[in-house]
Enzyme design. Structure first.
Site, PDB file in Angstrom:
ATOM      1  N   THR A   1     -38.202   2.803  -4.482  1.00  0.00           N
ATOM      2  CA  THR A   1     -37.272   3.874  -4.850  1.00  0.00           C
ATOM      3  C   THR A   1     -37.030   3.887  -6.366  1.00  0.00           C
ATOM      4  O   THR A   1     -37.401   2.958  -7.063  1.00  0.00           O
ATOM      5  CB  THR A   1     -35.943   3.679  -4.060  1.00  0.00           C
ATOM      6  OG1 THR A   1     -36.250   3.494  -2.691  1.00  0.00           O
ATOM      7  CG2 THR A   1     -34.972   4.806  -4.223  1.00  0.00           C
TER       8      THR A   1
ATOM      9  N   ASN B   1     -40.004   5.059  -0.075  1.00  0.00           N
ATOM     10  CA  ASN B   1     -39.603   3.865   0.667  1.00  0.00           C
ATOM     11  C   ASN B   1     -40.263   2.611   0.103  1.00  0.00           C
ATOM     12  O   ASN B   1     -39.986   2.238  -1.017  1.00  0.00           O
ATOM     13  CB  ASN B   1     -39.822   4.004   2.176  1.00  0.00           C
ATOM     14  CG  ASN B   1     -39.017   2.954   2.942  1.00  0.00           C
ATOM     15  OD1 ASN B   1     -37.967   2.526   2.453  1.00  0.00           O
ATOM     16  ND2 ASN B   1     -39.492   2.509   4.078  1.00  0.00           N
TER      17      ASN B   1
ATOM     18  N   SER C   1     -29.861   4.166   2.298  1.00  0.00           N
ATOM     19  CA  SER C   1     -28.861   3.473   1.477  1.00  0.00           C
ATOM     20  C   SER C   1     -28.678   4.170   0.132  1.00  0.00           C
ATOM     21  O   SER C   1     -27.845   3.754  -0.680  1.00  0.00           O
ATOM     22  CB  SER C   1     -29.312   2.033   1.204  1.00  0.00           C
ATOM     23  OG  SER C   1     -29.512   1.356   2.414  1.00  0.00           O
TER      24      SER C   1
ATOM     25  N   GLY D   1     -33.574  -0.570  -1.722  1.00  0.00           N
ATOM     26  CA  GLY D   1     -33.294  -0.716  -0.295  1.00  0.00           C
ATOM     27  C   GLY D   1     -31.825  -0.908   0.008  1.00  0.00           C
ATOM     28  O   GLY D   1     -30.961  -0.224  -0.552  1.00  0.00           O
TER      29      GLY D   1
HETATM   30  N1  GLY Z   1     -35.893   4.137   1.677  1.00  0.00           N
HETATM   31  C1  GLY Z   1     -34.730   3.518   1.195  1.00  0.00           C
HETATM   32  C2  GLY Z   1     -33.490   4.231   1.569  1.00  0.00           C
HETATM   33  O1  GLY Z   1     -33.517   5.428   1.755  1.00  0.00           O
HETATM   34  O2  GLY Z   1     -32.475   3.587   1.699  1.00  0.00           O
END
Ligand code: GLY
Length: 588
Positions: A399, A419, A471, A492
């Protein structure tokens, strides 16, 4: 509460006598602050790095070229939305492992002259129509390793281009093509590979080498491109050029869409023409709250971010935070307890609000907050429930995030993702686009953990067209109609806890010193697995005190990366990027 605090201080004094050989790294009574975890030498930086200050506008993002592109757009008459869009597209080139056209994101907007001023745009990836609840389970009902993380079945319908295109149509000022030009140019020209990108190519070598386009892009004679070598992305440049001309049609029905579908067909993926064509951006009510004299604006479900951060801030409002924040073990313990409870709620309740009809406002209601407060001991850790998640991965730059603000009172916080590092570890041939593996953010089955060790429940079960819980927490603090802090993070499950700590640091610990608020070591606690992770930089005394309270302390395997902008007390604006990874801070 005061008596407990006195007892705790006594306990800590006893402990410091017992461990007289333990160096006390901080002056007693001062907030703990260290830079030992920031590894400036790896980046060839000094601790004077990472900030920019200006009289008009500021931007911080996960990329040097990205922030420069954003500030240039502002200087040539663009607004904060234009700057954010240009930055986001350059990030897709500069951070192909973190975010891009194969992924999605969230954006929180504050526009001074609009009614309402606050907006939230969800362009997150969405489960394909053919996705089903048990698609990652074997006949015995066990999760098949890696199926939701690598390859075609891990890919959700991307929303990046459609989201940014619609945001531009509604709020942009400069022409769309102009906003994409810096990204096209950087992809054609190339840039020198920076330390963390070089590390991630090595780390993901085995899976990247299984994909012909990724191999062609990132390897030479089977060897990964190294730090300092040029990364040129011709296919991505051509794709970006088509997006500049055709807008969102390019990824719905154009050549890029057809290339993605060809990949899916060749690898038995489930994403269809209909999924791409029918992707919908969601305009949601942001999470709005009051914290002291500040307006809090952040990401609503499917993100857990806004609800959790507001809940944590509200719980802390009644504690003597100022006093506690000067005494690190008590403060660290209190934060850990608050995070534990918030993450238990995340696991239970958070999912796509279009599918899960929970009343999330209950999680931030006064009654609920009071119940949490009463349940926290200032001297003893509460054991987490018996549900155990998996181990956390030793990666950190999933991210990416950008924060922009101007002195007129406009601001954008946007977090973008594919991701995992390099997403599904697959490029749709000929496009240069790394496809996301966002399907792993769903709960493959109740209690099973994803790559971040997060567990979920029915609320986050897979359903066609549903968006997985997230998140990502693009967040704004506003005072008297003027944004004073714009913040968000990559990393994450650690995104939420990091954004929360930067807010707490800025408000209470380092009081307006954004650089120290970002640089300071952080903790992470997510209820399951039941660890209190501390970054390097916490003193031995703090660790021992926490262990005595019953916390299961371990060294944080990694930390999130935050990017923020700040309105200074003299009216200037400051940008700070997080030295934990590549980034850029610009202002003028
Ligand atoms: N892929 C990480 C999130 O959306 O939290």
């Amino acid at each position: 509460m005061k008596t407990r605090l006195v007892l705790l201080v006594c306990l800590i004094s006893i402990l410091s006598c017992q461990t007289s050989s333990t160096p006390v790294l901080n002056e007693p009574g001062k907030a703990e602050y260290s830079e030992s975890h920031l590894k400036f030498e790896k980046w060839g930086r000094t601790s004077n790095c990472c900030t920019a200050i200006g009289a008009k506008a500021a931007i911080a993002s996960g990329g040097t070229y990205s922030s420069k592109a954003g500030i240039e757009i502002l200087k040539t008459g663009g607004n904060v939305v234009d700057a954010a869009i240009a930055t986001a597209f350059v990030l897709s080139v500069e951070r192909p492992h973190s975010a891009g056209l194969g992924g999605g994101g969230f954006m929180t907007l504050y526009l001074k002259d609009q009614k309402p001023r606050a907006h939230f745009i969800d362009f997150r990836e969405t489960a394909p129509e053919k996705a089903s609840r048990d698609m990652y389970l074997d006949k015995k009902g066990e999760v098949i390793p890696d199926l939701s993380v690598v390859g075609p079945l891990s890919v959700a319908t991307p929303g990046f281009v459609v989201g940014l295109y619609e945001i531009h149509k509604r709020w942009g000022k400069l022409p769309w093509k102009k906003l994409l030009t810096p990204a096209v140019e950087l992809a054609f020209r190339g840039f020198k590979i920076y330390p963390s990108l070089a590390e991630h190519i090595i780390e993901k070598k085995d899976c990247l080498l299984k994909d012909p386009d990724a191999t062609k892009l990132l390897f030479r004679e089977g060897e990964p491109l190294r730090e300092g070598e040029l990364l040129v992305q011709k296919d991505l440049a051509n794709t970006l050029r088509r997006v500049a001309i055709n807008g969102s049609q390019e990824v719905k029905t154009g050549k890029t869409a057809r290339d993605i579908l060809r990949y899916m067909k060749a690898h038995q993926g489930i994403l269809t023409e209909k999924d791409l064509k029918n992707y919908r951006v969601k305009y949601r009510q942001p999470i709005l709250g009051k914290f002291k004299d500040l307006e809090f604006i952040s990401a609503p479900p499917p993100s857990a971010g806004g609800v959790l951060i507001l809940q944590m801030l509200k719980v802390l409002e009644e504690f003597s935070i100022l006093e506690l924040s000067q005494k690190t073990p008590e403060y660290t313990h209190l934060l850990s307890e608050v995070l534990k409870r918030a993450y238990a709620d995340r696991s239970q309740f958070v999912g796509d609000p279009d599918f899960v009809k929970h009343d999330f406002s209950k999680l931030i209601s006064d009654r609920y907050i009071e119940a949490i407060r009463k349940n926290i001991s200032l001297t003893k850790a509460t054991p987490a429930s018996e549900i155990h998640g998996g181990e956390l991965m030793d990666d950190k730059t999933h991210t990416t995030h950008l924060s922009v603000m101007d002195v007129e009172g406009n601001a954008v916080a946007s977090t973008l993702t594919i991701n995992d590092i390099f997403g599904a570890c697959a490029i749709a041939p000929g496009t240069g686009i790394f496809l996301n593996d966002e399907m792993d953010d769903f709960s493959a089955k109740p209690g099973a953990s994803n790559i971040y060790g997060l567990t979920g429940n029915k609320a986050n079960a897979i359903e066609p067209f549903k968006r997985p819980a997230s998140s990502m927490s693009p967040t704004l603090l506003v005072k008297e109609g003027q944004p004073i802090l714009v913040v968000g993070a990559a990393g994450g499950s650690r995104i939420t806890t990091s954004v929360f700590q930067v807010l707490m640091n800025d408000l209470f610990v380092f009081k307006g010193d954004l650089k120290r608020s970002i640089f300071a070591p952080r903790l992470h606690q997510q209820w399951a697995p039941e660890f209190l992770d501390l970054e390097e930089g916490y003193s031995d005394l703090t660790k021992q005190s926490l262990e005595m309270m019953g916390e299961k302390v371990r060294k944080a395997p990694w930390s999130a990366v935050t990017q923020a902008t700040h309105l200074e007390s003299d009216g200037k604006v400051k940008a700070v990027f997080d030295p934990r990874d590549e980034g850029g801070a610009e202002a003028y």
